[in-house]
Design a protein around this motif. Structure first.
Motif, PDB file in Angstrom:
ATOM      1  N   GLY A   1      -3.761  -0.531  -2.975  1.00  0.00           N
ATOM      2  CA  GLY A   1      -2.982  -1.741  -2.735  1.00  0.00           C
ATOM      3  C   GLY A   1      -2.662  -2.475  -4.026  1.00  0.00           C
ATOM      4  O   GLY A   1      -3.478  -2.502  -4.950  1.00  0.00           O
TER       5      GLY A   1
ATOM      6  N   PHE B   1       0.832  -1.192   0.000  1.00  0.00           N
ATOM      7  CA  PHE B   1       0.000   0.000   0.000  1.00  0.00           C
ATOM      8  C   PHE B   1       0.871   1.248   0.000  1.00  0.00           C
ATOM      9  O   PHE B   1       1.817   1.364   0.790  1.00  0.00           O
TER      10      PHE B   1
ATOM     11  N   TRP C   1      -4.236   6.683   1.576  1.00  0.00           N
ATOM     12  CA  TRP C   1      -3.778   5.346   1.228  1.00  0.00           C
ATOM     13  C   TRP C   1      -4.162   4.991  -0.201  1.00  0.00           C
ATOM     14  O   TRP C   1      -5.255   5.343  -0.672  1.00  0.00           O
TER      15      TRP C   1
END
Length: 121
Positions: A114, A95, A111
């Motif tokens: 991923g 991530f 974030w």
């Protein structure tokens, strides 16, 4: 609004290499730091590497020192993670994490979605 777009994950054999990238876009006033975390199945998310944008100061997890290199391109708001000598234990979802400022708001962490890295023969 801020978007983080990651790329570069995949399947690689032990000893191989991969390069991850994460580009931040949107109403970004300033970026303090950019980094990579990873989460293996059944384990907690852990810091892999981080870079302070203004200073270029880097931090690495002990498990990746000497094998991984984090760099950034401030002109593109992009961070890279060069991963060499990959081991099966590096298998995880990676991530991107960026501490940035939108407008005059306080710095906040964002974030990425991923990207899977699998090291297997």
């Amino acid at each position: 609004q801020v978007h983080l777009v990651e790329s570069g994950g995949g399947l690689v054999q032990p000893g191989g290499s991969l390069r991850l990238s994460c580009a931040a876009s949107g109403s970004i006033s300033s970026i303090y730091s950019m980094g990579w975390y990873r989460q293996a199945s059944g384990k907690q998310r852990e810091l892999v590497a981080k870079i302070i944008n203004s200073l270029g100061t880097t931090t690495y997890a002990d498990s990746v020192k000497g094998r991984f290199t984090i760099t950034r391109d401030n002109t593109k708001n992009t961070v890279y993670l060069e991963m060499n000598s990959l081991k099966p234990e590096d298998t995880a979802v990676y991530f991107c994490n960026v501490n940035l400022q939108v407008g005059i708001r306080p710095y906040s962490a964002y974030w990425g979605q991923g990207t899977q890295v699998t090291v297997s023969s």
